[in-house]
Scaffold this active site. Sequence first.
Site, PDB file in Angstrom:
ATOM      1  N   CYS A  36     -25.313  53.382  82.453  1.00  0.00           N
ATOM      2  CA  CYS A  36     -24.280  52.485  82.976  1.00  0.00           C
ATOM      3  C   CYS A  36     -24.475  51.106  82.362  1.00  0.00           C
ATOM      4  O   CYS A  36     -25.348  50.884  81.539  1.00  0.00           O
ATOM      5  CB  CYS A  36     -24.374  52.427  84.488  1.00  0.00           C
ATOM      6  SG  CYS A  36     -24.359  54.043  85.289  1.00  0.00           S
ATOM      7  N   ARG A  61     -20.732  52.550  76.479  1.00  0.00           N
ATOM      8  CA  ARG A  61     -21.773  53.340  77.128  1.00  0.00           C
ATOM      9  C   ARG A  61     -21.191  54.477  77.962  1.00  0.00           C
ATOM     10  O   ARG A  61     -21.902  55.394  78.349  1.00  0.00           O
ATOM     11  CB  ARG A  61     -22.627  52.441  78.036  1.00  0.00           C
ATOM     12  CG  ARG A  61     -23.518  51.496  77.252  1.00  0.00           C
ATOM     13  CD  ARG A  61     -24.200  50.524  78.194  1.00  0.00           C
ATOM     14  NE  ARG A  61     -25.203  49.740  77.482  1.00  0.00           N
ATOM     15  CZ  ARG A  61     -26.489  49.996  77.476  1.00  0.00           C
ATOM     16  NH1 ARG A  61     -26.951  51.035  78.136  1.00  0.00           N
ATOM     17  NH2 ARG A  61     -27.340  49.252  76.808  1.00  0.00           N
ATOM     18  N   TRP A 108     -21.115  55.623  85.556  1.00  0.00           N
ATOM     19  CA  TRP A 108     -20.766  57.037  85.490  1.00  0.00           C
ATOM     20  C   TRP A 108     -21.064  57.628  86.864  1.00  0.00           C
ATOM     21  O   TRP A 108     -22.105  57.355  87.454  1.00  0.00           O
ATOM     22  CB  TRP A 108     -21.626  57.775  84.451  1.00  0.00           C
ATOM     23  CG  TRP A 108     -21.016  58.016  83.122  1.00  0.00           C
ATOM     24  CD1 TRP A 108     -21.518  57.614  81.909  1.00  0.00           C
ATOM     25  CD2 TRP A 108     -19.825  58.753  82.819  1.00  0.00           C
ATOM     26  NE1 TRP A 108     -20.706  58.030  80.906  1.00  0.00           N
ATOM     27  CE2 TRP A 108     -19.661  58.734  81.431  1.00  0.00           C
ATOM     28  CE3 TRP A 108     -18.877  59.411  83.610  1.00  0.00           C
ATOM     29  CZ2 TRP A 108     -18.593  59.358  80.797  1.00  0.00           C
ATOM     30  CZ3 TRP A 108     -17.811  60.037  82.976  1.00  0.00           C
ATOM     31  CH2 TRP A 108     -17.683  60.000  81.584  1.00  0.00           C
ATOM     32  N   ASN A 134     -28.841  50.562  87.406  1.00  0.00           N
ATOM     33  CA  ASN A 134     -28.847  51.644  86.422  1.00  0.00           C
ATOM     34  C   ASN A 134     -30.079  52.501  86.661  1.00  0.00           C
ATOM     35  O   ASN A 134     -31.136  51.989  87.029  1.00  0.00           O
ATOM     36  CB  ASN A 134     -28.910  51.105  84.992  1.00  0.00           C
ATOM     37  CG  ASN A 134     -27.616  50.451  84.563  1.00  0.00           C
ATOM     38  OD1 ASN A 134     -26.604  50.562  85.241  1.00  0.00           O
ATOM     39  ND2 ASN A 134     -27.653  49.778  83.432  1.00  0.00           N
ATOM     40  N   GLY A 135     -29.965  53.803  86.395  1.00  0.00           N
ATOM     41  CA  GLY A 135     -31.116  54.684  86.542  1.00  0.00           C
ATOM     42  C   GLY A 135     -30.909  55.674  87.667  1.00  0.00           C
ATOM     43  O   GLY A 135     -29.787  55.916  88.124  1.00  0.00           O
ATOM     44  N   GLU A 525     -25.561  67.922  61.521  1.00  0.00           N
ATOM     45  CA  GLU A 525     -25.036  66.620  61.910  1.00  0.00           C
ATOM     46  C   GLU A 525     -23.522  66.571  61.761  1.00  0.00           C
ATOM     47  O   GLU A 525     -22.820  65.997  62.606  1.00  0.00           O
ATOM     48  CB  GLU A 525     -25.697  65.523  61.064  1.00  0.00           C
ATOM     49  CG  GLU A 525     -25.169  64.124  61.277  1.00  0.00           C
ATOM     50  CD  GLU A 525     -25.325  63.597  62.689  1.00  0.00           C
ATOM     51  OE1 GLU A 525     -24.717  62.564  63.002  1.00  0.00           O
ATOM     52  OE2 GLU A 525     -26.051  64.218  63.498  1.00  0.00           O
ATOM     53  N   LYS A 529     -20.896  65.789  64.843  1.00  0.00           N
ATOM     54  CA  LYS A 529     -19.899  64.718  64.833  1.00  0.00           C
ATOM     55  C   LYS A 529     -18.523  65.250  65.233  1.00  0.00           C
ATOM     56  O   LYS A 529     -17.795  64.620  65.995  1.00  0.00           O
ATOM     57  CB  LYS A 529     -19.832  64.074  63.437  1.00  0.00           C
ATOM     58  CG  LYS A 529     -20.962  63.138  63.142  1.00  0.00           C
ATOM     59  CD  LYS A 529     -20.893  61.906  64.020  1.00  0.00           C
ATOM     60  CE  LYS A 529     -22.264  61.316  64.249  1.00  0.00           C
ATOM     61  NZ  LYS A 529     -23.157  62.080  65.107  1.00  0.00           N
ATOM     62  N   GLU A 532     -18.494  66.017  68.981  1.00  0.00           N
ATOM     63  CA  GLU A 532     -18.582  64.836  69.840  1.00  0.00           C
ATOM     64  C   GLU A 532     -17.239  64.150  70.039  1.00  0.00           C
ATOM     65  O   GLU A 532     -16.908  63.738  71.155  1.00  0.00           O
ATOM     66  CB  GLU A 532     -19.573  63.829  69.237  1.00  0.00           C
ATOM     67  CG  GLU A 532     -21.028  64.190  69.404  1.00  0.00           C
ATOM     68  CD  GLU A 532     -21.931  63.153  68.772  1.00  0.00           C
ATOM     69  OE1 GLU A 532     -22.914  62.753  69.411  1.00  0.00           O
ATOM     70  OE2 GLU A 532     -21.668  62.734  67.621  1.00  0.00           O
ATOM     71  N   HIS A 548     -26.187  86.515  58.739  1.00  0.00           N
ATOM     72  CA  HIS A 548     -26.968  87.132  59.804  1.00  0.00           C
ATOM     73  C   HIS A 548     -26.305  86.926  61.170  1.00  0.00           C
ATOM     74  O   HIS A 548     -26.984  86.714  62.164  1.00  0.00           O
ATOM     75  CB  HIS A 548     -28.398  86.581  59.815  1.00  0.00           C
ATOM     76  CG  HIS A 548     -29.162  86.898  58.571  1.00  0.00           C
ATOM     77  ND1 HIS A 548     -29.621  88.164  58.280  1.00  0.00           N
ATOM     78  CD2 HIS A 548     -29.520  86.111  57.524  1.00  0.00           C
ATOM     79  CE1 HIS A 548     -30.242  88.145  57.113  1.00  0.00           C
ATOM     80  NE2 HIS A 548     -30.189  86.907  56.633  1.00  0.00           N
ATOM     81  N   LYS A 647     -23.489  56.219  75.134  1.00  0.00           N
ATOM     82  CA  LYS A 647     -24.249  55.836  73.941  1.00  0.00           C
ATOM     83  C   LYS A 647     -25.740  56.020  74.135  1.00  0.00           C
ATOM     84  O   LYS A 647     -26.427  56.533  73.265  1.00  0.00           O
ATOM     85  CB  LYS A 647     -23.939  54.375  73.589  1.00  0.00           C
ATOM     86  CG  LYS A 647     -24.548  53.925  72.259  1.00  0.00           C
ATOM     87  CD  LYS A 647     -23.979  54.689  71.099  1.00  0.00           C
ATOM     88  CE  LYS A 647     -24.504  54.190  69.774  1.00  0.00           C
ATOM     89  NZ  LYS A 647     -24.067  55.051  68.655  1.00  0.00           N
TER      90      LYS A 647
END
Length: 652
Positions: A36, A61, A108, A134-135, A525, A529, A532, A548, A647
């Site tokens: 957050c 974020r 969030w 936060n947390g 990667e 992307k 995401e 395979h 993020k």
Amino acid sequence: MAVAIGPAAKARPALRMAYPVRMGKRFVFLWIDHMCGIVGYIGPNQAQPFLLEGLRRLEYRGYDSAGVAVLTDGKFQVVKIPGRIAELANLVDQTGLLGSVGIGHTRWATHGVANLQNSHPHHGGQGEVLVVHNGVIENYDELRRALKARGYDFVSETDTEVVAHLLADTLKRKRGQNPLTEDLLVDVIRDSINQLRGTYGLVILFEEFPQAMFGARLGSPLVVGVGNHEHYIASDASPLVGYTQRIVYLADHQIAVVKAEELSVSCRDRGEVFPDVQALAIQSEEVDLGGYQHYMLKEIFEQPQSLRNTMRGRIDLDNATSVFGGLSMSNAELRKIKRIVFTACGTSWHSALVGEYLFEELAGLPVEVEYASELRYRNPPIDDETLVFGITQSGETADTLAALREMKRKGHPTMAICNVVGSSIAQEVNGGVYLHAGPEIGVASTKAYTSQCLALALLAIYFGRLRSLSYEAGRRLLDQVAQVPAAVERALESNQQIQRIAQKYVDCNNFLYLGRHYNFPTALEGALKLKEISYIHAEGYPAAEMKHGPIALVDENTPSVFVMPQGFIYSKVMSNLEEIKARRGPVIAIAAEGDQRIGKVADEVIYIPAVEDFLQPIVSAIPLQLLAYHIAVARGCDVDKPRNLAKSVTVE
């Protein structure tokens, strides 16, 4: 008493993750969030403009509700809303919200759905305490039950309201008939947070003490901005850009008393400590869009410069080696290292895989790459000659931090490759490397990834020169590294072509990404992307593994993206490509300039400059980032703030 303003919200499902917490002899699952955002201001000016602008800068974020509060004439005024900051700003304009000390938060949904009652800030007691957090508080349930037994009423389902009531209860017990003083309030906060299990970044206001706001942290970052007769507080440095050039990174177990004219910091174990005021390394243009449609596109095009920044001052041609000033181990100690363990999450894990190839080939060191979320719960045999590297963009990734702490507890030297100065991981490891890539605001990492790969290449050369890499070989490798930013600039010239290709395949719902050797991690990667930001299902594989199992997915509507610049394994990848074409699968190829053969086979070819194998992951990543970006834009996705993502993932 404060009044919360905001429209009634329909209860809706929140994005949440299961978090196992021990309750007595069993485990239960708490539902917790990603990172957050927190902001705060105290000084001679109105707080509201900074609070709203700071929250806008923290939108990347991820959040689903937002709120601000000011303290005016001994009363809290709170405006919060389930929804976006633009809606919050409209409500603030309607209410005025005047006051020179205030706090704000983006959340969030965690404990409880995203509605008005669960949004921050939260009151404690009869409204005398106000908290943003936060947390995650692991023992919130038992604290909640105890506080209810003492007569406290809860209006939300959050763990944060538990903290607010706990502070009010501790204040009530400690104060008695005594006047309210700064020392008393610090004592109240210290006693309260000592009862918490979990992680927190807290900013606290007391209704009867308007001359200060208080911050406390454990495992969730807080930064204090030092201004001219004013101070700021935030969960990272980006909201402070343009407001101050001096900042203090709070460490775990520290409590900050933030006043307009002064800042004091105390530590649980050491009492009062002298704040380490540092220069803010971010410029205003780095957090502005600068004419680009999205931060992600801006950051893709910033990569030539971010790569130059990563290598600046780290190439020593006279000694044919790279230079690192932060490793905190002598050359003699580093020569005794017999194994490297890289631990990371997400995109950083992919760069760690690149690092595995680099260190084994250039330094002759065996390497293991571990998901941090798995390493923290395993008990792998690691000998005294092993060095553990954590790789992280934010420096706040909870799993990576926990894994490094566990390795450090066992006596192993720990290093970090990190982009954010003063972050939690940067403060805790024995040494490491800053990327200097600049702030990355788009949720999907781009320039941090390529800078990680470049830093790993330079580190591999450094370790190689300590071991068996010759002067001539080191000099040749560094000459090639120096050419990377220019190669990336040329790779970016394919942007318009990639935009056209994206339009062609925008309606496809499955993609395969295939590469070998150094470009196997690149395939992973590239697939990540696309997932995401476009929400398209994509899988990355070593190209030879395609037969395979994954080849069963190939059809006319499933494009395969082959990452195959020229190299010693080129002919093998070409054989894999022809297997796809034999099954009528569309092929998009990332190939080296001058490759005539590939154009006769692939449906689309995106050419990039030819570079040595060990640098291909950096240059090859550019067209994959652009392809994901343009497909996402064509599908109408919010590329900077993709759904369900944040993020910095600072909780498990």
